[in-house]
Write a protein that holds these residues in place. Structure first.
Motif, short mmCIF file in Angstrom:
data_model
loop_
_atom_site.label_atom_id
_atom_site.label_comp_id
_atom_site.label_asym_id
_atom_site.label_seq_id
_atom_site.Cartn_x
_atom_site.Cartn_y
_atom_site.Cartn_z
N VAL A 199 -2.75 56.44 98.27
CA VAL A 199 -1.55 56.82 99.01
C VAL A 199 -0.30 56.38 98.26
CG1 VAL A 199 -0.25 56.45 101.14
CG2 VAL A 199 -2.71 56.78 101.23
N LEU A 205 -0.99 46.03 110.42
CA LEU A 205 0.35 46.61 110.49
C LEU A 205 1.30 45.75 111.31
CD1 LEU A 205 2.11 49.02 109.75
CD2 LEU A 205 1.21 50.23 111.72
N VAL A 263 -0.32 52.51 105.61
CA VAL A 263 0.41 52.34 104.36
C VAL A 263 1.75 53.08 104.41
CG1 VAL A 263 0.38 52.84 101.89
CG2 VAL A 263 -1.70 52.02 103.01
N LEU A 264 1.75 54.28 104.95
CA LEU A 264 3.01 55.02 105.00
C LEU A 264 4.00 54.34 105.94
CD1 LEU A 264 1.69 58.69 104.93
CD2 LEU A 264 2.77 57.40 103.08
N ALA A 265 3.51 53.74 107.01
CA ALA A 265 4.41 53.00 107.90
C ALA A 265 4.99 51.79 107.18
CB ALA A 265 3.64 52.55 109.15
N VAL A 316 5.45 51.53 103.90
CA VAL A 316 6.41 52.05 102.92
C VAL A 316 7.72 52.42 103.62
CG1 VAL A 316 6.88 53.92 101.30
CG2 VAL A 316 4.64 52.81 101.30
N VAL A 355 3.95 46.53 98.85
CA VAL A 355 2.98 47.02 99.82
C VAL A 355 1.57 46.94 99.23
CG1 VAL A 355 2.21 49.02 101.16
CG2 VAL A 355 4.65 48.52 100.95
#
Lengths: 323, 323
Positions: free
Chosen positions: A251, A136, B251-253, B255, A269
């Protein structure tokens, strides 16, 4: 960017779902965009025609091999193809005609041929697959072993720590890698028997090996960049690698269904977080450098795998071009 | 929706990051929204004041316990708190004063107290934690063991298959559960020693146990709904569970950073895919039903855990209210 090197990176031209179309194009890009000296291994006519299409017949040499291991051969069965591009490539690497080998064949086939054709490096108990997972924070964590040795003993895991640290130094340019052991708690004494015994061995060996041991790292920190190298057995590592890929896909599918997100941004992503396409899996601990690119690799992925192979085989990288 | 039941679900009122505020509210919702009979275990004054705030002092009974296990006690240290809500709750469950126990205390503390206070069910070699992971197809896959037994022998994994199938029948309403074994390939002979030996035992026992054995399931199929029950050892299961949670967050971060997605919709996906908050982890194989809710549980999560505890303790569910 090109390092001085003794021998070219050998590229198995016949491996992968897209065959020579992707591998030849990837080899051309590795040479032109990244300055990597490359030799293509496979059927001369098929490779030659495609090199001419790129106007690259004078840039890249061909090492002829009359057979190709079928993609359905996913293990020791690949050894039966004795004149395959994979077998010829491994033999050339063993004979020092190359500095490293890149193949987009099935991981099981490449591991079987490489172990047979190269043998282990002096003192190494078992080989390990290393995959650089994008994190990340924009960097990468080297997951090792991602599937080469399913039932290692604790001393093998301790060696994996050293092999992974070598990858982090040479490919990622990390001078003193932080090494963690994948476990189920960060406190000493947590984990299964293998992890507990390996933790003691790694802790004892870390100072002399020039690595910083961070102890146990839990599953939620695989992608947070908590460590540079994450050591585990090949069973758990393979499950985790594939679980990351599957979870990313799930996701993103959920986000796409929820609506409102740009499909192109989601694809970006997805591309970033498909670890096996990110530089390939390096087979460490053999008497030669082997990088397994994902079967679905396109030209850019093959080119990236060539850079990893060059960096692994050569002098430590200075951190350019990665992470 | 309320099933006829002999004894209420006991709720450890003192566990969890939000303490009695969340647990009392959750118990009230379990009773009012889902028809679950509930008894709150913990400090009488603290619970009573909160029940009055909800106007629920006539609906829900209190079982007084003067101590609370501190959230920092994450293992056997919890056993020292002999008059804690957790210890009193386990004793009440062992004495048949409840049909099940729900706690949002730390998993290690709940497991230690439950194993000590209840003992194993007849014939069961080791307990296992089961977590229902929400799958892409809208259903759920029961991951078992998610962390109770780090070093199981193959016969224990075979028992986990039966325990997980019982969960799938009672909580998810699946009559003939498809059971898979987490591994690194679907072909027979793939996997580590433990997985290979367990696969043979599960395959042999499956017909008599009324379950369909699907063989090896790889890491990318953890969330695809390929099977109803996914069996693994507690080390790998815990790593995978936390890896799913961490990967979802990462993954959400990514996105969110890429921009263009609605934050509220991303939060909804995050909520759905935080497995530990989805009904809790059921501790199977003990002489009593115990559900461990995540420490961060809110009232809705506590209420959902009460439903799971009731379904596990009672007759098989008909599939209402889940996935």
């Amino acid at each position: 960017m090109a390092a001085v090197q003794a021998a070219p990176v050998l590229v198995d031209a016949m491996g992968g779902d897209h065959g020579p179309d992707a591998t030849v194009h990837g080899a051309v890009r590795a040479h032109r965009d990244h300055g990597v000296a490359v030799t293509l291994v496979g059927h001369g006519d098929e490779i030659g025609a495609r090199l001419r299409r790129h106007g690259a017949e004078a840039e890249i040499e061909i090492l002829h091999a009359e057979q190709a291991v079928p993609m359905a051969e996913r293990g020791a069965g690949a050894l039966a193809w004795r004149r395959s591009s994979l077998a010829v490539g491994c033999a050339a690497l063993a004979g020092a005609a190359g500095s490293g080998l890149v193949s987009a064949g099935s991981t099981g086939a490449v591991v079987a041929c490489a172990v047979r054709g190269l043998g282990r490096a002096p003192g190494v108990l078992r080989p390990a697959l290393a995959v650089a997972l994008p994190t990340l924070d924009g960097g990468a964590t080297v997951l090792v072993d991602a599937g080469a040795t399913a039932d290692p003993a604790p001393p093998m895991l301790a060696q994996f720590a050293g092999l992974g640290a070598g990858y982090a130094r040479r490919v990622l340019g990390v001078a003193a890698p932080r090494v963690g052991l994948l476990s189920i708690g960060s406190e000493p004494g947590k984990g299964n028997r293998l992890a507990r015994e390996a933790a003691e061995l790694i802790a004892a060996a870390a100072p002399a090996a020039g690595l910083r041991f961070a102890g146990g790292v839990e599953g939620h920190d695989v992608l947070t960049g908590a460590v540079d190298v994450l050591v585990t057995d090949g069973f758990t590592g393979n499950v985790v690698l594939k679980n990351v890929e599957g979870t990313v896909r799930t996701v993103l599918a959920m986000v796409a269904r929820a609506g409102g997100a740009h499909p192109a941004r989601l694809r970006e992503v997805a591309r970033r977080y498909c670890p096996e396409t990110h530089g390939g899996a390096a087979l460490l601990g053999l008497a030669g450098t082997v990088v397994v690119a994902h079967g679905s690799s396109d030209a850019a992925t093959i080119a990236r795998a060539c850079v990893v192979a060059r960096d692994l085989a050569g002098t430590p990288a200075t951190g350019d071009g990665d992470g």
